[in-house]
Scaffold this motif. Sequence first.
Motif, mmCIF file in Angstrom:
data_model
loop_
_atom_site.group_PDB
_atom_site.id
_atom_site.type_symbol
_atom_site.label_atom_id
_atom_site.label_comp_id
_atom_site.label_asym_id
_atom_site.label_seq_id
_atom_site.Cartn_x
_atom_site.Cartn_y
_atom_site.Cartn_z
ATOM 1 N N ARG A 101 4.575 -0.266 -0.415
ATOM 2 C CA ARG A 101 5.458 0.267 -1.226
ATOM 3 C C ARG A 101 6.948 -0.439 -1.184
ATOM 4 N NH1 ARG A 101 5.584 4.399 -4.491
ATOM 5 N NH2 ARG A 101 3.793 5.411 -3.509
ATOM 6 N N GLU A 102 7.355 -0.711 0.094
ATOM 7 C CA GLU A 102 8.527 -1.167 0.270
ATOM 8 C C GLU A 102 8.587 -2.631 -0.109
ATOM 9 O OE1 GLU A 102 9.676 -0.476 4.202
ATOM 10 O OE2 GLU A 102 9.855 1.685 4.111
ATOM 11 N N LEU A 103 7.464 -3.229 0.039
ATOM 12 C CA LEU A 103 7.576 -4.713 -0.367
ATOM 13 C C LEU A 103 7.325 -4.797 -1.980
ATOM 14 C CD1 LEU A 103 4.816 -6.134 2.111
ATOM 15 C CD2 LEU A 103 7.229 -6.537 2.047
ATOM 16 N N LEU A 104 6.526 -3.965 -2.575
ATOM 17 C CA LEU A 104 6.468 -3.914 -3.878
ATOM 18 C C LEU A 104 7.818 -3.468 -4.638
ATOM 19 C CD1 LEU A 104 2.924 -2.356 -4.830
ATOM 20 C CD2 LEU A 104 3.843 -5.109 -4.979
ATOM 21 N N GLU A 105 8.751 -2.692 -3.799
ATOM 22 C CA GLU A 105 9.960 -2.344 -4.633
ATOM 23 C C GLU A 105 10.932 -3.226 -4.509
ATOM 24 O OE1 GLU A 105 10.773 1.383 -2.429
ATOM 25 O OE2 GLU A 105 9.526 2.407 -3.670
ATOM 26 N N ALA A 106 10.809 -3.922 -3.443
ATOM 27 C CA ALA A 106 11.655 -5.414 -3.376
ATOM 28 C C ALA A 106 11.215 -6.316 -4.496
ATOM 29 C CB ALA A 106 11.799 -5.842 -1.838
ATOM 30 N N ARG A 107 10.089 -6.525 -4.354
ATOM 31 C CA ARG A 107 9.429 -7.632 -5.402
ATOM 32 C C ARG A 107 10.027 -7.113 -6.794
ATOM 33 N NH1 ARG A 107 6.222 -11.640 -6.764
ATOM 34 N NH2 ARG A 107 4.976 -11.576 -8.449
ATOM 35 N N LEU A 108 9.915 -5.669 -7.236
ATOM 36 C CA LEU A 108 10.304 -5.316 -8.495
ATOM 37 C C LEU A 108 11.681 -5.444 -8.592
ATOM 38 C CD1 LEU A 108 9.127 -3.962 -10.789
ATOM 39 C CD2 LEU A 108 9.533 -1.564 -9.772
ATOM 40 N N ARG A 136 1.052 -0.850 -9.962
ATOM 41 C CA ARG A 136 0.604 -0.978 -8.424
ATOM 42 C C ARG A 136 1.569 0.218 -7.781
ATOM 43 N NH1 ARG A 136 -2.711 -0.257 -5.247
ATOM 44 N NH2 ARG A 136 -2.495 -1.382 -3.157
ATOM 45 N N LEU A 137 2.617 0.330 -8.069
ATOM 46 C CA LEU A 137 3.522 1.103 -7.138
ATOM 47 C C LEU A 137 2.836 2.752 -7.553
ATOM 48 C CD1 LEU A 137 7.453 -0.088 -7.477
ATOM 49 C CD2 LEU A 137 6.030 0.705 -5.202
ATOM 50 N N GLY A 138 2.475 2.817 -8.747
ATOM 51 C CA GLY A 138 2.060 4.379 -9.150
ATOM 52 C C GLY A 138 0.996 4.709 -8.522
ATOM 53 N N GLU A 139 -0.029 3.575 -7.829
ATOM 54 C CA GLU A 139 -1.259 3.785 -7.337
ATOM 55 C C GLU A 139 -1.086 4.063 -6.084
ATOM 56 O OE1 GLU A 139 -3.384 0.502 -8.215
ATOM 57 O OE2 GLU A 139 -3.584 0.875 -10.442
ATOM 58 N N LEU A 140 -0.186 3.735 -5.157
ATOM 59 C CA LEU A 140 0.048 3.881 -3.806
ATOM 60 C C LEU A 140 0.323 5.412 -3.364
ATOM 61 C CD1 LEU A 140 2.486 0.672 -2.977
ATOM 62 C CD2 LEU A 140 -0.081 1.008 -2.965
ATOM 63 N N GLY A 141 -0.502 5.736 -2.203
ATOM 64 C CA GLY A 141 -0.151 7.067 -1.776
ATOM 65 C C GLY A 141 0.906 7.046 -0.546
#
Length: 69
Positions: free
Chosen positions: A49-56, A37-42
Amino acid sequence: MSRRPESERSDWTDLDLLTREEAYGRLQEEIGETEARLGELGDPDQAERELLEARLRALREVADDLIGS
């Protein structure tokens, strides 16, 4: 038939417990999906992106704790 009341029954018989290996495998799947999902974000998706990075980071930390214990 003499069944014990619900309050006296063991929780262990009703739970679907995961082993550490099963939990680790599920976490790895979730990590892979989150990375994809992070790879799909622009660029405009910086907040997501920040939320997904924190989740990751959190997922990786829990996975490391499972195999490190």
